[in-house]
Design an enzyme around this catalytic site. Sequence first.
Site: not given
Ligand code: CAA
Length: 283
Positions: A119, A140, A152, A190
Amino acid sequence: MAIQKVMVIGAGQMGSGIAQVCAQSGYDVILNDIKQEFLDRGIQVITQNLSRDVEKGRKSEEEKVATLSRITQSLDIKDAVDVDIIIEAATENMDIKQSIFREIDAIAPKDAILATNTSSLPITEIAAVTERPEQVIGMHFMNPVPVMKLVEIIRGLATTDEVYKAVEDMTVTLAKTPVEVNDFPGFVSNRILMPMINEAIYTLYEGVASKEAIDSVMKLGMNHPMGPLTLADFIGLDTCLSIMEILYEGFGDSKYRPCPLLRKYVAAGWLGKKSGRGFYVYD
Ligand code: CAA
């Protein structure tokens, strides 16, 4: 440069997600880790995700079975003898990554691409320990991998256009959107995300508002799916701190200094969701 067979190194949160999306897109996948319990956990998460897809009508039971059958487990990195690409998703530590890249460089077929899901660690520095820096690239993925659409793709200093194109094509086959980025600290994701999270932590540290208020402002006011403090807990506060350190050191600019409160939480072992406590408490 047709990619058919993939090795994913690391069966944790990111590695298992990468293995899942590769297998469900038709690639043969070798999922490698150092302990059987890590592989078991990774396969369990993949199985749960696929079962949920079946329940929600997004996949058939046959597709679930076929996806799982395309994943082979491996405890020996030497299984990388006949793969087209290796995607490394091991611990975010330069020494560990360089040692893995030295090893896979010696084992993998000469034309295989060596990708890292780092990352924020420099791709060029990882590539430099191999005899094929032109075939090393950053791939990424975002967490949770099965849900997030972005990959990415980071070009190291020596990465060739041919290798970039092969990885870009693979990303499209995975039903994700590739974005081309050059190798500078934090890449794009990031470099923008972490200072926002760090600023949210400063806002809490300086008593401007409560954690709930800060998260509500960004969720309801900016339409972010999670508030920045919730997102920091989700990513892991140790990961957030280490990325801020890389930005701070890489640019030498005080605007990237990690918030003392972030340092304190990490020192206390409050690492977010994975440790049961970060800005919030988890069961
Ligand atoms: N694996 C697979 N599917 C998942 C999951 C996981 N870990 N978490 C959630 N889902 C799916 C759920 O099954 C759900 O699908 P369905 O309802 O169709 O079954 C869908 O995603 C939505 O989940 P929820 O209803 O439980 O919750 P939500 O609507 O809040 O979504 C989320 C969860 C997708 C994580 C959303 O909150 C989100 O987009 N959050 C931000 C995530 C983000 O910013 N990620 C980037 C982080 S930074 C990074 O990764 C890079 C780095 O280098 C640090």
